[in-house]
Design a protein around this motif. Sequence first.
Motif, short mmCIF file in Angstrom:
data_model
loop_
_atom_site.label_atom_id
_atom_site.label_comp_id
_atom_site.label_asym_id
_atom_site.label_seq_id
_atom_site.Cartn_x
_atom_site.Cartn_y
_atom_site.Cartn_z
N MET A 1 6.70 -1.98 4.84
CA MET A 1 5.68 -1.21 5.54
C MET A 1 5.92 0.27 5.25
O MET A 1 7.05 0.76 5.31
CB MET A 1 5.74 -1.48 7.04
N LYS A 2 4.86 0.97 4.95
CA LYS A 2 4.93 2.41 4.67
C LYS A 2 5.11 3.18 5.97
O LYS A 2 4.45 2.90 6.97
CB LYS A 2 3.63 2.84 3.99
N LYS A 3 6.02 4.16 5.96
CA LYS A 3 6.26 5.00 7.13
C LYS A 3 5.76 6.41 6.85
O LYS A 3 6.15 7.02 5.85
CB LYS A 3 7.74 5.03 7.47
N VAL A 4 4.90 6.92 7.76
CA VAL A 4 4.29 8.23 7.59
C VAL A 4 4.57 9.08 8.81
O VAL A 4 4.47 8.61 9.95
CB VAL A 4 2.75 8.10 7.39
N LEU A 5 4.90 10.35 8.56
CA LEU A 5 5.13 11.31 9.63
C LEU A 5 4.05 12.39 9.54
O LEU A 5 3.84 12.97 8.48
CB LEU A 5 6.51 11.96 9.49
N GLY A 27 -2.26 -0.37 11.26
CA GLY A 27 -0.97 -0.80 11.80
C GLY A 27 -0.28 -1.93 11.08
O GLY A 27 0.94 -2.06 11.17
N ASP A 28 -1.02 -2.75 10.35
CA ASP A 28 -0.39 -3.85 9.60
C ASP A 28 0.27 -3.36 8.32
O ASP A 28 1.13 -4.05 7.76
CB ASP A 28 -1.42 -4.92 9.24
N GLU A 29 -0.12 -2.16 7.85
CA GLU A 29 0.39 -1.66 6.57
C GLU A 29 1.17 -0.36 6.70
O GLU A 29 1.98 -0.04 5.84
CB GLU A 29 -0.78 -1.41 5.61
N VAL A 30 0.88 0.41 7.74
CA VAL A 30 1.46 1.74 7.88
C VAL A 30 1.97 1.93 9.31
O VAL A 30 1.31 1.58 10.26
CB VAL A 30 0.39 2.84 7.59
N GLN A 31 3.17 2.50 9.40
CA GLN A 31 3.72 2.89 10.69
C GLN A 31 3.74 4.40 10.74
O GLN A 31 4.35 5.05 9.89
CB GLN A 31 5.14 2.35 10.86
#
Length: 140
Positions: A1-5, A27-31
Amino acid sequence: MKKVLFVCNLNAVRSVLAEYMVNQWYGDEVQAESCGVIAGSPDGYAASVARDHNIDITEHEARYLMDVAATEFDEIISFSEDAALEVKRLKLPSHIQTHYFEVRDMIGISGPREERLVVYRGIFDDVKTHILRHFGPKSG
């Protein structure tokens, strides 16, 4: 899962809206998480505008950029010049992508509630436009 800030000045409006949009829509692909150059106070206007779009940001607690482990993210997106400069100062590893999406801030906004809400709706729309361009059509 990709994490983005997502990062902005106060972690009260732009970055918060982006965090909750992304988590709800992708939400299924990116947190997504968010923080600010400094940690601001919750913004009732932002909460009101988000609620109009079935997004609830009322439980959000502002975070300070220096308290976030930025190297744990795949991508960091800034919404202000100050935030972009602070992210650049972190000297992140090269595999972490950084972006700057210009979205106006709320400094100097005054007037009656409805006039302020018009500005906040515009900010919401600007953040949404950047999110959709960057991540593609929403799934939620």
